[in-house]
Design a protein around this motif. Structure first.
Motif, PDB file in Angstrom:
ATOM      1  N   TYR A  80      17.970  23.268 -14.199  1.00  0.00           N
ATOM      2  CA  TYR A  80      18.256  24.662 -14.559  1.00  0.00           C
ATOM      3  C   TYR A  80      18.401  24.755 -16.077  1.00  0.00           C
ATOM      4  N   ASP A  81      17.561  25.589 -16.696  1.00  0.00           N
ATOM      5  CA  ASP A  81      17.606  25.782 -18.138  1.00  0.00           C
ATOM      6  C   ASP A  81      18.552  26.922 -18.481  1.00  0.00           C
ATOM      7  N   PHE A  82      19.695  26.588 -19.065  1.00  0.00           N
ATOM      8  CA  PHE A  82      20.614  27.624 -19.515  1.00  0.00           C
ATOM      9  C   PHE A  82      20.012  28.390 -20.695  1.00  0.00           C
ATOM     10  N   THR A  83      19.441  27.645 -21.614  1.00  0.00           N
ATOM     11  CA  THR A  83      18.742  28.235 -22.758  1.00  0.00           C
ATOM     12  C   THR A  83      17.546  27.343 -23.036  1.00  0.00           C
ATOM     13  N   GLU A  84      16.868  27.583 -24.128  1.00  0.00           N
ATOM     14  CA  GLU A  84      15.735  26.743 -24.493  1.00  0.00           C
ATOM     15  C   GLU A  84      16.153  25.333 -24.861  1.00  0.00           C
ATOM     16  N   SER A  85      17.438  25.141 -25.132  1.00  0.00           N
ATOM     17  CA  SER A  85      17.887  23.840 -25.626  1.00  0.00           C
ATOM     18  C   SER A  85      18.789  23.078 -24.684  1.00  0.00           C
TER      19      SER A  85
ATOM     20  N   PRO B 280      14.099  29.988 -15.280  1.00  0.00           N
ATOM     21  CA  PRO B 280      15.000  28.917 -15.713  1.00  0.00           C
ATOM     22  C   PRO B 280      15.236  27.822 -14.675  1.00  0.00           C
ATOM     23  N   LEU B 281      14.779  28.020 -13.417  1.00  0.00           N
ATOM     24  CA  LEU B 281      15.142  27.101 -12.332  1.00  0.00           C
ATOM     25  C   LEU B 281      13.897  26.471 -11.723  1.00  0.00           C
ATOM     26  N   SER B 282      13.892  25.142 -11.644  1.00  0.00           N
ATOM     27  CA  SER B 282      12.778  24.434 -11.028  1.00  0.00           C
ATOM     28  C   SER B 282      13.306  23.399 -10.049  1.00  0.00           C
ATOM     29  N   ILE B 283      12.503  23.157  -9.008  1.00  0.00           N
ATOM     30  CA  ILE B 283      12.806  22.153  -7.999  1.00  0.00           C
ATOM     31  C   ILE B 283      11.722  21.087  -8.044  1.00  0.00           C
ATOM     32  N   LEU B 284      12.137  19.833  -8.095  1.00  0.00           N
ATOM     33  CA  LEU B 284      11.201  18.715  -7.990  1.00  0.00           C
ATOM     34  C   LEU B 284      11.389  18.062  -6.641  1.00  0.00           C
ATOM     35  N   ALA B 285      10.285  17.831  -5.953  1.00  0.00           N
ATOM     36  CA  ALA B 285      10.355  17.190  -4.645  1.00  0.00           C
ATOM     37  C   ALA B 285       9.162  16.261  -4.489  1.00  0.00           C
ATOM     38  N   GLY B 286       9.364  15.195  -3.770  1.00  0.00           N
ATOM     39  CA  GLY B 286       8.269  14.266  -3.546  1.00  0.00           C
ATOM     40  C   GLY B 286       8.595  13.298  -2.439  1.00  0.00           C
ATOM     41  N   VAL B 287       7.560  12.607  -1.992  1.00  0.00           N
ATOM     42  CA  VAL B 287       7.738  11.587  -0.970  1.00  0.00           C
ATOM     43  C   VAL B 287       6.707  10.505  -1.209  1.00  0.00           C
ATOM     44  N   ARG B 288       7.101   9.278  -0.942  1.00  0.00           N
ATOM     45  CA  ARG B 288       6.204   8.132  -1.109  1.00  0.00           C
ATOM     46  C   ARG B 288       6.282   7.271   0.146  1.00  0.00           C
ATOM     47  N   TYR B 289       5.133   7.058   0.758  1.00  0.00           N
ATOM     48  CA  TYR B 289       5.052   6.166   1.917  1.00  0.00           C
ATOM     49  C   TYR B 289       4.544   4.818   1.432  1.00  0.00           C
TER      50      TYR B 289
ATOM     51  N   ARG C  50       0.850  -1.190   0.000  1.00  0.00           N
ATOM     52  CA  ARG C  50       0.000   0.000   0.000  1.00  0.00           C
ATOM     53  C   ARG C  50       0.886   1.240   0.000  1.00  0.00           C
ATOM     54  N   SER C  51       0.535   2.210  -0.819  1.00  0.00           N
ATOM     55  CA  SER C  51       1.372   3.400  -0.946  1.00  0.00           C
ATOM     56  C   SER C  51       0.520   4.656  -1.038  1.00  0.00           C
ATOM     57  N   ALA C  52       1.098   5.734  -0.570  1.00  0.00           N
ATOM     58  CA  ALA C  52       0.552   7.075  -0.782  1.00  0.00           C
ATOM     59  C   ALA C  52       1.708   7.972  -1.185  1.00  0.00           C
ATOM     60  N   TYR C  53       1.487   8.879  -2.137  1.00  0.00           N
ATOM     61  CA  TYR C  53       2.603   9.643  -2.659  1.00  0.00           C
ATOM     62  C   TYR C  53       2.155  11.045  -3.064  1.00  0.00           C
ATOM     63  N   VAL C  54       3.102  11.960  -3.064  1.00  0.00           N
ATOM     64  CA  VAL C  54       2.873  13.314  -3.540  1.00  0.00           C
ATOM     65  C   VAL C  54       4.171  13.822  -4.147  1.00  0.00           C
ATOM     66  N   SER C  55       4.075  14.531  -5.247  1.00  0.00           N
ATOM     67  CA  SER C  55       5.257  15.119  -5.876  1.00  0.00           C
ATOM     68  C   SER C  55       4.878  16.460  -6.477  1.00  0.00           C
ATOM     69  N   THR C  56       5.848  17.340  -6.591  1.00  0.00           N
ATOM     70  CA  THR C  56       5.585  18.666  -7.125  1.00  0.00           C
ATOM     71  C   THR C  56       6.820  19.190  -7.845  1.00  0.00           C
ATOM     72  N   ARG C  57       6.566  20.062  -8.804  1.00  0.00           N
ATOM     73  CA  ARG C  57       7.643  20.828  -9.434  1.00  0.00           C
ATOM     74  C   ARG C  57       7.355  22.303  -9.188  1.00  0.00           C
ATOM     75  N   ILE C  58       8.257  22.942  -8.480  1.00  0.00           N
ATOM     76  CA  ILE C  58       8.125  24.356  -8.154  1.00  0.00           C
ATOM     77  C   ILE C  58       9.127  25.149  -8.984  1.00  0.00           C
ATOM     78  N   LYS C  59       8.647  26.125  -9.709  1.00  0.00           N
ATOM     79  CA  LYS C  59       9.543  27.005 -10.461  1.00  0.00           C
ATOM     80  C   LYS C  59       9.960  28.165  -9.568  1.00  0.00           C
ATOM     81  N   LEU C  60      11.216  28.178  -9.172  1.00  0.00           N
ATOM     82  CA  LEU C  60      11.727  29.265  -8.344  1.00  0.00           C
ATOM     83  C   LEU C  60      11.966  30.521  -9.171  1.00  0.00           C
ATOM     84  N   ALA C  61      12.284  30.304 -10.418  1.00  0.00           N
ATOM     85  CA  ALA C  61      12.436  31.376 -11.394  1.00  0.00           C
ATOM     86  C   ALA C  61      12.215  30.734 -12.751  1.00  0.00           C
TER      87      ALA C  61
END
Length: 706
Positions: free
Chosen positions: A478-483, A440-449, A427-438
């Motif tokens: 971190y996106d330096f450019t679009e590519s 070009p910069l995003s943070i992914l965080a999550g936890v699964r029980y 049995r599992s429960a989980y949550v994850s998110t992507r937060i854009k700090l700016a």
């Protein structure tokens, strides 16, 4: 019962320097409408780039937006080089080692650890071991996604190796049909039919049928395989989508290997049998069947939010009578081996349920992603092994394998019934998110029980386990450019253990930890995808027997397991108007287990490419090359632990060639040559025994599409 038997800091600083000094690219993606169905038609120009992959998160991210190594083997690559089973697909995957230990049982490894997570459309459960019996045909899959490293967000339990997700073909909303018939070496006959059609504007169906019957380069070995697949997709309302998929696969094998060839003589010198030599008796067989039903209900909650409920019922069965050969032969006479007959029957059922919601939200004028859900898996399996200790036919003395014709006394397999009856619940429960700090910069965080419970016995050993673990996931992009982007991630997995410590308490689960940094780039007008990754993975808390423990009551302590690190480079896509390619190089260093280190190749190079000949309309040429460096296995040690007998397999490469000619817009022919240089090599040293890979072989297919 079917069983037998650095410099890390420098590598990390080098890759970090590359990341920080990079120039760049960007993927200006649009918001996905959850129920929008996009189908791509017309496969005359095949490309090996795939941007989609849902195996690492449930956030709807592209491969470039995901801070982990992901490889995708496309339908085009599978078709071009007849990658008709999962073994062939993973042989072409960066950093994956295919341990073909028997004809109908294979183990897969990545980053020094067994791969135990195999998913279909994102649903599945970790296996107790990484073996696949009977092989999985790829006719019903659109692509195969491989997430390397720990994948705690999607699976929870498992090793920090990789997760393999096989994505089923989906119905299309325009009529399409294709068929192929092929004939190859050793009387290999195969027919594939794939038809998809709309019922109306909102409902569609698809059917796939495959039949393959073939002999083998191995003496006496034959297989008969049938795959049937039905899929339905339709809108129940404007916001509700229902999908139903049914899979039935049957593979019957006559005279399969159980175990393999002895690899050394009594004098310590290596054996050198013909590639065709087999230890299978002429009466032995191993039949595998699988039946699966998948139901998905997708509800559009808003323009940016969707909920999905998924259910799967899976049933696998095996029936076999097998013949194993063990011992060490004399070099002059070939004698000294003993046969061993057994009957093995196996059945497992799995009921899987997953419910989650995912979507976007705004905060500080930026758009972010969120996903959360619950899942449950109920898994029951039982098996039985039977032997012949009574008639004298169960353990016959063997003649020289080099001249043996497979005739062995037929055993009466009724003695010493033994087996397993085990129930697992996860049995599992989980949550994850992507937060854009700016931007070009995003943070992914999550936890699964995850809560894992096991009950039952296996071969008189109690399997009771009850573990709960909280698995974290953290990453950044971190996106330096679009590519061009740089990423870093850390995640974990766990494996429950049944072993007891000195106080008779169950040991805590083995924790697998995986850290990774890298670069991802889309080049040449986003037609080429490049990934460079450095990883470090390890196990903590592995059960090791305490010195002096009684065999009848062995106690254990938790110790460090394998630690691996290395790098992977992958380039895939359309390099020119006429050239498509997938190229990868992987390097792996293992500490903590000399045996695993020795039989695992340190370096691997894999390349597949097709070239549309510009001056001959309709002609495409291709090559698929896999190279690995030398491996070995210590077979015999003296009392001081020094190696007395070692089996070695030198570095080798396998080159497959193909040519396709389109006779008309709808009809084409394909000619394949596998192992074109006729390399002789041992498939695997994962076990103390082994057997040789297939010599040069050919196939010709006629292909038709509507």
């Amino acid at each position: 019962m079917l069983y037998k038997h650095k410099n890390s800091a420098f590598k990390l600083s080098l890759l970090t320097s590359l990341v920080l000094s990079g120039h760049a690219i960007a993927n200006d993606t649009q918001d996905d409408l959850p129920l929008e169905k996009i189908a791509v038609y017309g496969q005359h120009h095949k490309n090996y780039i795939t941007e989609e992959a849902q195996s690492a998160t449930k956030l709807g991210l592209t491969i470039k937006e995901t801070p982990q190594s992901i490889s995708v083997v496309s339908r085009a690559l599978m078709d071009d080089f007849s990658l008709d089973d999962i073994n062939a697909v993973l042989e072409s995957t960066p950093g994956v080692t295919v341990e073909q230990i028997e004809t109908d049982r294979t183990y897969f490894k990545a980053r020094g650890f067994e791969i135990t997570n195999f998913l279909i459309d994102g649903l599945g459960t970790p296996q107790s071991s990484g073996s696949i019996q009977g092989t999985l045909d790829t006719a019903i899959y659109d692509r195969v996604e491989i997430v390397r490293g720990a994948n705690g967000m999607m699976t929870g339990a498992g090793n920090p190796s990789a997760t393999v997700n096989m994505v089923l073909k989906k119905p299309t909303y325009t009529t399409q049909a294709n068929a192929s018939a092929s004939y190859g070496s050793w009387n290999n006959k195969r027919v594939d039919i794939d038809v998809s059609a709309p019922i109306n504007d909102e409902h569609a169906v698809r059917a796939v049928f495959t039949k393959q019957d073939k002999e083998s380069y191995l003496d006496r070995y034959e297989t008969d395989k049938t795959i049937a697949y039905l899929a339905y997709e339709g809108k129940l309302t404007n916001d509700t989508l229902l999908s139903i998929n049914y899979v039935n696969q049957q593979k019957d094998a006559d005279s399969p290997l159980w175990g393999a060839l002895p690899l050394y003589y009594t004098d310590g010198s290596p054996t050198d049998y013909d590639e065709s030599t087999s230890t299978a008796a002429d009466w032995s067989y191993w039949d595998n069947s699988a039946e699966r039903i998948y139901v998905t209900l997708e509800q559009n909650l808003s323009a940016t939010w969707v909920a999905k409920a998924r259910y799967a019922h899976i049933k696998n069965e095996q029936n076999s009578e097998l013949f194993y050969v063990y011992g060490t032969p004399d070099k002059d006479t070939g004698l000294g081996l003993t046969g061993y007959a057994s009957r093995y029957d196996y059945k497992d059922t799995q009921d899987l349920f997953d419910l989650y919601a995912s979507g976007k939200f705004e905060l500080f004028s930026l758009e972010h992603d969120l996903s959360f859900g619950i899942s449950q898996a109920n898994m029951d399996f039982n098996d039985q092994s039977l032997y012949d200790y009574s008639t004298g036919n169960g353990f016959p003395a063997m003649p020289d394998l080099a001249t043996w014709d497979g005739i062995a006394p037929e055993a009466t397999l009724v003695d010493k019934p033994n087996g397993s009856d085990v129930q697992n619940t996860q049995r599992s429960a989980y949550v994850s998110t992507r937060i854009k700090l700016a931007e070009p910069l995003s943070i992914l965080a999550g936890v699964r029980y995850t809560d894992w419970e096991t009950k039952g016995t296996a071969y008189d050993v109690v399997q009771t386990r009850d573990d709960s673990e909280l698995i974290p996931y953290i990453g950044t992009v971190y996106d330096f450019t679009e590519s061009l982007s740089a990423y870093a991630s850390y995640t974990e997995t766990f494996v429950p253990q049944k072993e007891l410590d000195i106080n008779a308490e169950q040991l805590a689960p083995v924790i697998g930890k995986s850290a990774e940094v890298g670069l991802k780039a889309q080049l040449l007008g986003e037609q080429v995808f490049v990934t460079l990754a450095y990883f470090d993975a390890k196990q903590d808390g592995l059960a090791v027997a305490l010195p002096g423990s009684l065999p009848s009551d062995t106690r254990y302590y938790a110790a460090d397991g394998i630690n691996s690190d290395g790098f992977e480079i992958e380039v895939s896509g359309r390099l020119t108007d006429d050239l498509s390619a997938s190229i990868s190089f992987s390097n792996l260093s293992i500490d903590g287990d000399e045996l695993v280190k020795d039989y695992t190749p340190e370096n691997q190079l894999k390349m597949a490419a097709t070239y549309q000949v510009p001056f001959i309309d309709g002609l495409t040429l291709g090559a698929n090359y896999r190279w690995q460096d030398s491996i070995s296995r210590v077979q015999v040690k003296d009392p001081a632990g020094n190696a007395l007998v070692t089996t070695k397999q030198g570095a080798y490469g396998l080159l497959d060639l193909m040519a396709t000619y389109e006779i008309t817009q709808n009809v084409g022919v394909t000619f394949n040559v596998n192992n074109s240089t006729d390399e002789k090599y041992i498939n695997s040293l994962y076990w103390a025994q082994g057997y040789y890979g297939a010599p040069r072989n050919y196939s010709l297919s006629v292909n038709w599409q509507l």
